[in-house]
Design a protein around this motif. Sequence first.
Motif, PDB file in Angstrom:
ATOM      1  N   PRO A   1       0.829  -1.210   0.000  1.00  0.00           N
ATOM      2  CA  PRO A   1       0.000   0.000   0.000  1.00  0.00           C
ATOM      3  C   PRO A   1       0.862   1.258   0.000  1.00  0.00           C
ATOM      4  O   PRO A   1       1.898   1.305   0.687  1.00  0.00           O
ATOM      5  CB  PRO A   1      -0.814  -0.122   1.290  1.00  0.00           C
ATOM      6  CG  PRO A   1      -0.022  -1.038   2.158  1.00  0.00           C
ATOM      7  CD  PRO A   1       0.664  -1.983   1.232  1.00  0.00           C
TER       8      PRO A   1
ATOM      9  N   GLN B   1       7.419  -8.033   3.417  1.00  0.00           N
ATOM     10  CA  GLN B   1       6.397  -8.873   2.794  1.00  0.00           C
ATOM     11  C   GLN B   1       6.982 -10.282   2.735  1.00  0.00           C
ATOM     12  O   GLN B   1       8.180 -10.455   2.901  1.00  0.00           O
ATOM     13  CB  GLN B   1       6.045  -8.396   1.375  1.00  0.00           C
ATOM     14  CG  GLN B   1       5.463  -6.986   1.292  1.00  0.00           C
ATOM     15  CD  GLN B   1       6.553  -5.942   1.208  1.00  0.00           C
ATOM     16  OE1 GLN B   1       7.537  -6.108   0.500  1.00  0.00           O
ATOM     17  NE2 GLN B   1       6.394  -4.853   1.946  1.00  0.00           N
TER      18      GLN B   1
ATOM     19  N   VAL C   1      -0.383  -7.107   9.014  1.00  0.00           N
ATOM     20  CA  VAL C   1      -1.479  -6.403   8.345  1.00  0.00           C
ATOM     21  C   VAL C   1      -2.061  -7.326   7.286  1.00  0.00           C
ATOM     22  O   VAL C   1      -1.403  -7.638   6.291  1.00  0.00           O
ATOM     23  CB  VAL C   1      -0.993  -5.084   7.708  1.00  0.00           C
ATOM     24  CG1 VAL C   1      -2.173  -4.319   7.110  1.00  0.00           C
ATOM     25  CG2 VAL C   1      -0.272  -4.229   8.741  1.00  0.00           C
ATOM     26  N   GLY C   2      -3.275  -7.794   7.516  1.00  0.00           N
ATOM     27  CA  GLY C   2      -3.944  -8.691   6.581  1.00  0.00           C
ATOM     28  C   GLY C   2      -4.256 -10.025   7.225  1.00  0.00           C
ATOM     29  O   GLY C   2      -3.353 -10.731   7.677  1.00  0.00           O
TER      30      GLY C   2
ATOM     31  N   GLY D   1      -1.149 -14.003   6.098  1.00  0.00           N
ATOM     32  CA  GLY D   1      -1.189 -13.210   7.321  1.00  0.00           C
ATOM     33  C   GLY D   1      -1.397 -14.068   8.554  1.00  0.00           C
ATOM     34  O   GLY D   1      -0.671 -13.943   9.548  1.00  0.00           O
TER      35      GLY D   1
ATOM     36  N   GLU E   1      -6.799  -6.062  10.340  1.00  0.00           N
ATOM     37  CA  GLU E   1      -7.547  -6.506   9.159  1.00  0.00           C
ATOM     38  C   GLU E   1      -8.643  -5.492   8.851  1.00  0.00           C
ATOM     39  O   GLU E   1      -9.434  -5.123   9.720  1.00  0.00           O
ATOM     40  CB  GLU E   1      -8.156  -7.893   9.406  1.00  0.00           C
ATOM     41  CG  GLU E   1      -9.185  -8.345   8.396  1.00  0.00           C
ATOM     42  CD  GLU E   1      -8.686  -8.345   6.959  1.00  0.00           C
ATOM     43  OE1 GLU E   1      -9.372  -7.745   6.102  1.00  0.00           O
ATOM     44  OE2 GLU E   1      -7.617  -8.926   6.705  1.00  0.00           O
ATOM     45  N   MET E   2      -8.696  -5.049   7.589  1.00  0.00           N
ATOM     46  CA  MET E   2      -9.660  -4.036   7.190  1.00  0.00           C
ATOM     47  C   MET E   2     -11.102  -4.541   7.266  1.00  0.00           C
ATOM     48  O   MET E   2     -12.016  -3.798   7.611  1.00  0.00           O
ATOM     49  CB  MET E   2      -9.357  -3.559   5.766  1.00  0.00           C
ATOM     50  CG  MET E   2     -10.244  -2.421   5.287  1.00  0.00           C
ATOM     51  SD  MET E   2      -9.901  -1.955   3.564  1.00  0.00           S
ATOM     52  CE  MET E   2      -8.195  -1.403   3.701  1.00  0.00           C
TER      53      MET E   2
ATOM     54  N   SER F   1      -7.798  -0.198   9.270  1.00  0.00           N
ATOM     55  CA  SER F   1      -6.765  -0.269   8.241  1.00  0.00           C
ATOM     56  C   SER F   1      -5.538   0.519   8.661  1.00  0.00           C
ATOM     57  O   SER F   1      -5.600   1.378   9.552  1.00  0.00           O
ATOM     58  CB  SER F   1      -7.293   0.268   6.902  1.00  0.00           C
ATOM     59  OG  SER F   1      -7.704   1.616   7.037  1.00  0.00           O
TER      60      SER F   1
ATOM     61  N   LEU G   1       3.442  -6.944   5.949  1.00  0.00           N
ATOM     62  CA  LEU G   1       2.312  -6.556   5.098  1.00  0.00           C
ATOM     63  C   LEU G   1       1.857  -7.765   4.295  1.00  0.00           C
ATOM     64  O   LEU G   1       2.646  -8.374   3.569  1.00  0.00           O
ATOM     65  CB  LEU G   1       2.724  -5.429   4.152  1.00  0.00           C
ATOM     66  CG  LEU G   1       3.220  -4.130   4.804  1.00  0.00           C
ATOM     67  CD1 LEU G   1       3.674  -3.150   3.738  1.00  0.00           C
ATOM     68  CD2 LEU G   1       2.124  -3.513   5.667  1.00  0.00           C
ATOM     69  N   SER G   2       0.588  -8.109   4.424  1.00  0.00           N
ATOM     70  CA  SER G   2       0.024  -9.232   3.676  1.00  0.00           C
ATOM     71  C   SER G   2      -1.410  -8.881   3.286  1.00  0.00           C
ATOM     72  O   SER G   2      -2.372  -9.456   3.781  1.00  0.00           O
ATOM     73  CB  SER G   2       0.055 -10.507   4.529  1.00  0.00           C
ATOM     74  OG  SER G   2      -0.476 -11.597   3.822  1.00  0.00           O
ATOM     75  N   VAL G   3      -1.526  -7.900   2.393  1.00  0.00           N
ATOM     76  CA  VAL G   3      -2.840  -7.336   2.077  1.00  0.00           C
ATOM     77  C   VAL G   3      -3.364  -7.759   0.710  1.00  0.00           C
ATOM     78  O   VAL G   3      -4.403  -7.270   0.265  1.00  0.00           O
ATOM     79  CB  VAL G   3      -2.808  -5.793   2.166  1.00  0.00           C
ATOM     80  CG1 VAL G   3      -2.499  -5.356   3.584  1.00  0.00           C
ATOM     81  CG2 VAL G   3      -1.782  -5.201   1.199  1.00  0.00           C
TER      82      VAL G   3
END
Length: 666
Positions: free
Chosen positions: A120, A132, A157-158, A163, A181-182, A214, A238-240
Amino acid sequence: MKNLLIIGGVAAGATAAARARRLDNDVEITLLEAGADVSFANCGLPYYLGRDIEYRSSLILASEETFDDQYKVKVHTHTEATKIDREAKQVVARNSKTGKEEVYSYDALILAQGGKPVVPPLPGVDKKHVFQLWTLADMDSIDHYIEEHEPKKAVVVGGGFIGLEMVEALTKRGIKVTLVEMAEQVMPNLEGEFAGFITKELQDFGVQLKLGKSLKAIEDTKVLLNDGSTVDTDFVLLSVGVRPTLQIAKDAGLAIGPAGGLEVDSEMRTSDESIYAAGDMAEVRHTVLGKTVRMPLAGPANRQGRLAAENALGAHRSYKGVSGTSVVKVFEAVAGSVGLNLKAAKDAGLDADAVVVHKASHTSYFPGSEKVSLMLIFDKKTKQLLGAQAAGRVGIDKRLDVIATAMAGSLTIDDLAELDLAYAPPFNSPNGPVNMAAFTAQNHLSNFSPSILAKDLETFVLEKQPIAIDLRDPITFGKASLRGSNNLSQAMLRDNLDKIPQGHAILLISDDGQKGHVVLRMLKGAGFEEVYNLSGGYISMERHARAIGYEHLDVALLPIEKKSVKKEKAIAEEEDAEEAVASDGPVILDVRTPMEFAMGAYPGAINVGLDDLQSWAVNFEDKDRKIIVYCASGARSSYGMRILRQLGFTDVENGGGLHQMMARQR
């Protein structure tokens, strides 16, 4: 065919190269790989970081030398393709180490470039403690950072596959993890109650959850979230999501499909008849939806690579598509799905419905049995299977694979009910979770036993204003219940049918839905018309409440268990002391299992299993003392009562189930 060129290794590309050589000994095969490794187990990366996999070398599936020695395939690593000249049938590639460009000719070209993790565009994503996980190099960087800096706190994140696997891996490395998590739940592809199962497992192992939030920015010692809150951290993963690698395909004018992947036909051929594609960059037909989707999973990528190689060499085999069978392990919990979830099925315009069962993985009397939670999603008119979800600790993949196979064969729930599956006590029940789920679906569709899903419960309650009857024992009910529900046993209901108001909808809540079905049939037989069973019982309702929540219903959650990844050695000490028995009054014997007893028991009761009852009785001298025996329902206690009478006890009473025993206190 003289020259077959493959761009990309790992799953699809490496498989294509090996398959092509097995089919043709003479074709010249060249593989260009942008990274350092041509074939490695990328799905195993989190497990090495968590030390489940001991040796890094285990992840190396094949090297350049392997392909040369075994397959006579020319592999060029660190070589990134930059341009496709479709008219000349040539590919321009640059070596990232030397900077040198070379041109490779082809008669047929297979694109297998896969995808790359989405990064992102936020402040701080380029900091040294932000990672990542996609390649062996990524894994090595993470491993080195943990070893050198010994981070105490991490933010992942994710909440998807990678994740969640990394949450476990980092926890096993002694790091306190917060998951951001969003979406409102982890594993957004799962139904709420199945996500709830994973949610509680994460909470039990001390993972902090920031759901529905987020990432806004990353600083040196903390991350900022979109709600204004901050989380202290020494490490960020980061794992989105994954984005397909499509630039050279786009530059070459190859068609991109509606799902954002490279468009291919059933033979994996792109819009250019000499170019094929496989793996994460291609979009393929979804077997249930009938439209193209992107499905970045290793299994489909391998099979697509194999088929693309065959067709590139002149075959005409069709790829039937994907159903999305997937599974994830998080600590001791496992969950997965196949096909569509209920929302996706309804959004696609299908007349879909679902049922849930929680059935033992194998016969409950054989050690190691655990509940398998299974949801079947089906078309109400055709009874065609549209999907399934499963969760538990034992035998989850087995049930998903059975249903994936059934869906591939276009079986209905009626067919599923009649499947002749392997049975022996260590492996299954005579009617295992798959059969039972199909039976439940049949009963629901025929209105023999109509059920309400946990996700639809709030709407149902607001519309019907039902009398909610919780059939669980009073101790379990006291720990967690739906506010406003009535705690009554089956026997109490049967003896007081005349006191149940007529003209009201009745909602039955049992532990897992099974007893609710039995009582529903009893009430229907007694003339009550509008009776519904909560599908999956309190287990499903509690999990949905944990993951998604209810706006108007007050559902108590089960307490968090403190679990640890540290395997502490248990010191077993033999205790000769007998359980104390009160000097006066009746002796209360609980003949349930120790696990059942630990969940709650009648005050002062002694836990003596049926198998130990005889040895206990031999050492109990007062054969005229009043003995009250109880269990969960009254069946085992009836058997225990007969044993005691045969052993000479003169005053033995069957106390029935725990429900009836607790009623004695009132």
